[in-house]
Write a protein that holds these residues in place. Structure first.
Motif, short mmCIF file in Angstrom:
data_model
loop_
_atom_site.label_atom_id
_atom_site.label_comp_id
_atom_site.label_asym_id
_atom_site.label_seq_id
_atom_site.Cartn_x
_atom_site.Cartn_y
_atom_site.Cartn_z
N ASP A 220 0.86 -1.18 0.00
CA ASP A 220 0.00 0.00 0.00
C ASP A 220 0.89 1.23 0.00
O ASP A 220 1.80 1.33 0.83
CB ASP A 220 -0.91 0.00 1.23
N ALA A 221 0.62 2.13 -0.92
CA ALA A 221 1.45 3.34 -1.04
C ALA A 221 1.39 4.20 0.22
O ALA A 221 2.26 5.03 0.45
CB ALA A 221 1.00 4.16 -2.24
N GLY A 222 0.36 3.97 1.04
CA GLY A 222 0.23 4.76 2.27
C GLY A 222 1.18 4.35 3.37
O GLY A 222 1.37 5.08 4.34
N PHE A 223 1.81 3.18 3.23
CA PHE A 223 2.78 2.74 4.24
C PHE A 223 4.08 3.54 4.08
O PHE A 223 4.69 3.51 3.01
CB PHE A 223 3.09 1.25 4.11
N PRO A 224 4.53 4.22 5.11
CA PRO A 224 5.77 4.98 4.99
C PRO A 224 6.99 4.07 5.02
O PRO A 224 6.92 2.93 5.51
CB PRO A 224 5.75 5.87 6.24
N VAL A 225 8.09 4.57 4.49
CA VAL A 225 9.35 3.84 4.60
C VAL A 225 9.80 3.89 6.05
O VAL A 225 9.76 4.94 6.70
CB VAL A 225 10.44 4.46 3.69
N GLU A 226 10.19 2.75 6.58
CA GLU A 226 10.68 2.67 7.95
C GLU A 226 12.19 2.42 7.93
O GLU A 226 12.69 1.70 7.07
CB GLU A 226 9.97 1.56 8.71
N LYS A 227 12.88 2.99 8.90
CA LYS A 227 14.33 2.85 9.00
C LYS A 227 14.68 2.02 10.22
O LYS A 227 14.22 2.30 11.33
CB LYS A 227 14.99 4.23 9.13
#
Length: 269
Positions: A220-227
């Motif tokens: 889902d494009a709404g999931f942010p990138v996590e570091k």
């Protein structure tokens, strides 16, 4: 007794005294001088990790802790001149173990968040992740919002737990929490939940090694990138600097890219 004999005996006595001084190491010594103490061995740093998160950390058949995170931290420690040992630490108590000083650092696919930054410090990010939805192959789910009416499995206390809690309500009875993501995925296979939300690296690895499960993934494009970051006790700037130095070093010499490729099949981006 002749003067020659006296001089000869005096010379012999002086010679004997010098020899004794040499044997006892008592030569001329500056006042207050002392031998240097032996070097103090470096303390072995204890690394906490929840070894139930393949391919990042898990235990092999010999009980050894292995995985991507483990290889990265071993390389970082070697580059920074640190001596470390890994200790399997349950996720639910891992942050408290760091705060209490039972662990010196943590590596366990830990997403850096503003909330976590309030109680611990993080290294430079070493891995980018996204949440991913796992469902059965015949599921109509096409986006994150589609799971609002489903029973959803998550690993307790993870960012997957957080995002699902925001969507369904933190205390929703439709959320089923597990000690590990593989346990949640096994429940999906058994039909106990209808979807699982977790970090992409773990989901993709599990599905690749359990092809008979009949799963598919939905992004889902709404999931942010996590570091992901390596955590140390808040304020331990000296250790943090060494870890960052090691991370920079293994990126510069190509070690990180080789480790990434060995676990994920391609060079890191």
């Amino acid at each position: 007794m002749s003067g020659i004999a006296i001089n000869r005996r005096f010379a012999m006595a002086a010679s004997a005294l010098c020899a004794a001084a040499a044997l006892t190491g008592c030569g001329k010594q500056e006042p207050g001088a002392a031998s240097a103490p032996p070097p103090v061995p470096a303390r072995v740093l204890v690394v906490g990790t929840d070894a139930a998160y393949t391919p990042f950390e898990s235990q092999n058949d010999k009980g050894e802790i292995v995985g991507f995170d483990i290889d990265v931290v071993n390389a970082v420690a070697k580059k920074a001149g640190l001596e470390i040992k890994f200790v399997n630490t349950p996720w639910e108590g891992i942050f408290n173990a760091l705060d209490q000083g039972d662990r010196d650092l943590l590596v366990s696919a830990i997403t850096v968040t503003d909330e976590r930054r309030q109680t611990m410090d993080f290294s430079q990010p070493y891995f980018d992740a996204r949440q991913l939805i796992a469902v059965r192959s015949d599921s109509p789910v096409a986006k994150f919002n589609d799971i609002k009416t489903l029973k959803v499995g998550v690993q307790n206390g993870t960012t997957g737990d957080e995002v699902v809690g925001k969507l369904l309500g933190k205390s929703s009875t439709s959320i089923k929490r597990f000690e590990s993501t593989p346990l949640a995925l096994k429940e999906l296979e058994a039909g106990g939940v209808e979807a699982v939300v977790a970090d992409n690296g773990v989901v993709v690895h599990y599905l690749a090694n359990n092809t008979a499960g009949g799963f598919k993934t939905v992004s889902d494009a709404g999931f942010p990138v996590e570091k992901y970051g390596i955590a140390v006790k808040r304020g331990n700037s000296e250790l943090l600097a060494k870890i960052n130095q090691g991370l920079e070093g293994i990126r510069a010499d190509g070690t990180y890219a080789k480790i990434y490729a060995s676990h994920f099949g391609s060079e890191s981006k």
